[in-house]
Design an enzyme around this catalytic site. Sequence first.
Site, PDB file in Angstrom:
ATOM      1  N   LYS A  45       0.847  -1.411   0.104  1.00 15.90           N
ATOM      2  CA  LYS A  45      -0.101   0.109  -0.060  1.00 15.90           C
ATOM      3  C   LYS A  45       0.931   1.292   0.118  1.00 15.90           C
ATOM      4  CE  LYS A  45      -0.594   0.300   4.830  1.00 15.90           C
ATOM      5  NZ  LYS A  45      -1.510  -0.238   6.155  1.00 15.90           N
ATOM      6  N   ASN A  69     -13.911   4.284  -2.354  1.00 13.31           N
ATOM      7  CA  ASN A  69     -13.133   4.104  -1.183  1.00 13.31           C
ATOM      8  C   ASN A  69     -12.570   5.589  -0.886  1.00 13.31           C
ATOM      9  OD1 ASN A  69     -10.056   4.151  -0.829  1.00 13.31           O
ATOM     10  ND2 ASN A  69     -10.636   3.280  -3.130  1.00 13.31           N
ATOM     11  N   ILE A  71     -10.145   5.777   1.966  1.00 11.64           N
ATOM     12  CA  ILE A  71      -9.377   5.307   2.892  1.00 11.64           C
ATOM     13  C   ILE A  71      -8.256   6.410   3.398  1.00 11.64           C
ATOM     14  CG2 ILE A  71      -7.597   3.599   3.630  1.00 11.64           C
ATOM     15  CD1 ILE A  71     -10.116   2.182   2.667  1.00 11.64           C
ATOM     16  N   GLY A  72      -7.899   7.113   2.596  1.00  9.61           N
ATOM     17  CA  GLY A  72      -7.095   8.394   3.046  1.00  9.61           C
ATOM     18  C   GLY A  72      -5.406   7.810   3.494  1.00  9.61           C
ATOM     19  N   ASN A 127       3.117   6.876  -6.397  1.00  4.57           N
ATOM     20  CA  ASN A 127       1.763   7.396  -6.482  1.00  4.57           C
ATOM     21  C   ASN A 127       1.832   8.697  -6.627  1.00  4.57           C
ATOM     22  OD1 ASN A 127      -0.895   7.896  -5.978  1.00  4.57           O
ATOM     23  ND2 ASN A 127      -1.072   6.556  -4.258  1.00  4.57           N
ATOM     24  N   CYS A 130      -1.703  13.072  -5.691  1.00  5.38           N
ATOM     25  CA  CYS A 130      -1.763  13.587  -4.539  1.00  5.38           C
ATOM     26  C   CYS A 130      -1.452  15.352  -4.768  1.00  5.38           C
ATOM     27  CB  CYS A 130      -0.867  13.458  -3.170  1.00  5.38           C
ATOM     28  SG  CYS A 130       0.683  13.371  -3.652  1.00  5.38           S
ATOM     29  N   THR A 192      -7.912   5.073  -9.036  1.00  5.16           N
ATOM     30  CA  THR A 192      -9.233   5.243  -8.810  1.00  5.16           C
ATOM     31  C   THR A 192      -9.783   6.607  -9.460  1.00  5.16           C
ATOM     32  OG1 THR A 192      -8.833   6.224  -6.903  1.00  5.16           O
ATOM     33  CG2 THR A 192      -9.571   3.803  -6.799  1.00  5.16           C
ATOM     34  N   GLY A 216     -13.051  -1.104  -9.483  1.00  2.00           N
ATOM     35  CA  GLY A 216     -13.975  -2.250  -9.882  1.00  2.00           C
ATOM     36  C   GLY A 216     -14.627  -2.323 -11.275  1.00  2.00           C
ATOM     37  N   THR A 265      -9.837  -4.473  -6.764  1.00  2.48           N
ATOM     38  CA  THR A 265     -11.040  -4.627  -5.848  1.00  2.48           C
ATOM     39  C   THR A 265     -11.446  -6.141  -5.962  1.00  2.48           C
ATOM     40  OG1 THR A 265     -11.497  -2.490  -6.462  1.00  2.48           O
ATOM     41  CG2 THR A 265     -13.523  -3.778  -6.017  1.00  2.48           C
TER      42      THR A 265
HETATM   43  C1  LIG Z   1      -9.542   0.103  -0.724  1.00  5.42           C
HETATM   44  C2  LIG Z   1      -8.612   0.598  -1.676  1.00  5.42           C
HETATM   45  C3  LIG Z   1      -7.260   0.991  -1.357  1.00  5.42           C
HETATM   46  C4  LIG Z   1      -6.460   1.672  -2.362  1.00  5.42           C
HETATM   47  N1  LIG Z   1      -5.294   2.200  -1.923  1.00  5.42           N
HETATM   48  C5  LIG Z   1      -4.500   2.550  -2.929  1.00  5.42           C
HETATM   49  C6  LIG Z   1      -3.269   2.850  -2.441  1.00  5.42           C
HETATM   50  O1  LIG Z   1      -2.467   2.796  -1.124  1.00  5.42           O
HETATM   51  N2  LIG Z   1      -2.155   3.423  -3.363  1.00  5.42           N
HETATM   52  C7  LIG Z   1      -2.667   3.386  -4.734  1.00  5.42           C
HETATM   53  O2  LIG Z   1      -1.800   3.803  -5.506  1.00  5.42           O
HETATM   54  N3  LIG Z   1      -3.942   2.823  -5.157  1.00  5.42           N
HETATM   55  C8  LIG Z   1      -4.781   2.386  -4.312  1.00  5.42           C
HETATM   56  N4  LIG Z   1      -5.922   1.877  -4.785  1.00  5.42           N
HETATM   57  C9  LIG Z   1      -6.131   1.992  -6.197  1.00  5.42           C
HETATM   58  C10 LIG Z   1      -5.811   0.378  -6.537  1.00  5.42           C
HETATM   59  O3  LIG Z   1      -4.542   0.182  -6.569  1.00  5.42           O
HETATM   60  C11 LIG Z   1      -6.288   0.529  -8.090  1.00  5.42           C
HETATM   61  O4  LIG Z   1      -5.341   1.534  -8.901  1.00  5.42           O
HETATM   62  C12 LIG Z   1      -7.771   0.731  -8.456  1.00  5.42           C
HETATM   63  O5  LIG Z   1      -8.724   0.264  -7.618  1.00  5.42           O
HETATM   64  C13 LIG Z   1      -8.137  -0.026  -9.864  1.00  5.42           C
HETATM   65  O6  LIG Z   1      -8.224  -1.467  -9.956  1.00  5.42           O
HETATM   66  P1  LIG Z   1      -9.413  -2.253  -9.292  1.00  5.42           P
HETATM   67  O7  LIG Z   1     -10.597  -1.573 -10.163  1.00  5.42           O
HETATM   68  O8  LIG Z   1      -9.018  -3.465 -10.051  1.00  5.42           O
HETATM   69  O9  LIG Z   1      -9.608  -2.187  -8.069  1.00  5.42           O
HETATM   70  C14 LIG Z   1      -6.766   1.532  -3.729  1.00  5.42           C
HETATM   71  C15 LIG Z   1      -7.983   0.827  -4.249  1.00  5.42           C
HETATM   72  C16 LIG Z   1      -9.070   0.462  -3.319  1.00  5.42           C
HETATM   73  C17 LIG Z   1     -10.288  -0.174  -3.754  1.00  5.42           C
END
Ligand SMILES: Cc1cc2nc3c(=O)[nH]c(=O)nc-3n(C[C@H](O)[C@H](O)[C@H](O)COP(=O)(O)O)c2cc1C
Length: 298
Positions: A45, A69, A71-72, A127, A130, A192, A216, A265
């Site tokens: 993460k 999400n 989450i922050g 990442n 931000c 996202t 998702g 997801t």
């Molecule tokens: C609960 C959650 C936490 C996430 N935390 C991060 C993160 O810490 N850093 C990051 O670059 N992306 C984070 N993402 C984004 C995912 O890595 C991914 O780029 C995004 O969800 C799209 O893929 P998916 O549709 O298969 O989930 C997070 C996504 C979710 C759902």
Amino acid sequence: MTDLCGVRLRGPILNGSGTFDAIAARRTFGDALLERFPFDCFVSKTITAEPRQGNPPPRLWETPAGLINSIGLPNKGVEGFLRSDLPELAELPVPLCVSVMGFSRDELANLAGRVGDVDEVALIELNVSCPNVETGLIMGADPDETARALERVRPATEKPLIVKLTPNASDPPAVAAAAERAGADAVSLVNTLKGMAFHPRTREPWLGGGTGGVSGPAVRAIALEQVAAVSSAVRIPVIGMGGIASGRDARDFMDAGADLVAVGTESFLDPAAGRRIGAELRDLDGSTDATRNLRENN
Ligand SMILES: Cc1cc2nc3c(=O)[nH]c(=O)nc-3n(C[C@H](O)[C@H](O)[C@H](O)COP(=O)(O)O)c2cc1C
């Protein structure tokens, strides 16, 4: 075997950062997790310089075919991560990629340098979704901002740098091309998409953070288009993600130009999804090869 910036992987399936807690999974599944690890490379993460609490609850909302999400980025900060999480992550049977985020170019460069010095870290993901406190702009939303960040980070480490693109940019292929020119070794996308939901009774925003990020199957078609556009704009490897839930979805991303794919997801529905999707992809490619051979031999 698959190659990612000189790092050998046993296959093309990664996890999306923040969507699979390997330390909690090890506690639940024990060593069986190591024997049947769902991914070919593990992405941590996102880690920040200082510890963060993350956003107030609630942090999740289920949308039709997806999640929002907020989450922050709760995390222990880089020193806490290196002290307590890294030793456990280093026991995973696959190469480790650490995701980092900085609120200024210097902070990002320091983080990449600190994490890159650790032998067990094979790759670093930046990442860039931000705001940069120096400019008020989202680092990854603009080609010049991205290039200036990369120019600062690139000399800080020799480890491969993967830039995680945000889909909330007006021109993701231009951002990807700027990252490549400034020294990125690979790009990954999509992060996202911005979204929100309202509480059914109070009519206030549901999420503690007000807004959040949509992921998702709901975002898959958008992600696929962005992966196709970015793949045509760069020569470095592209890691595609966004709603991948089956081997067929993974193949679609690869046909759009992705060299590797990540599962996010879907792992919340099925912690073994990465492994299943890898097997489905191999079956699909095997049956395509068999059909091609049959055609060529007849
Ligand atoms: C609960 C959650 C936490 C996430 N935390 C991060 C993160 O810490 N850093 C990051 O670059 N992306 C984070 N993402 C984004 C995912 O890595 C991914 O780029 C995004 O969800 C799209 O893929 P998916 O549709 O298969 O989930 C997070 C996504 C979710 C759902």
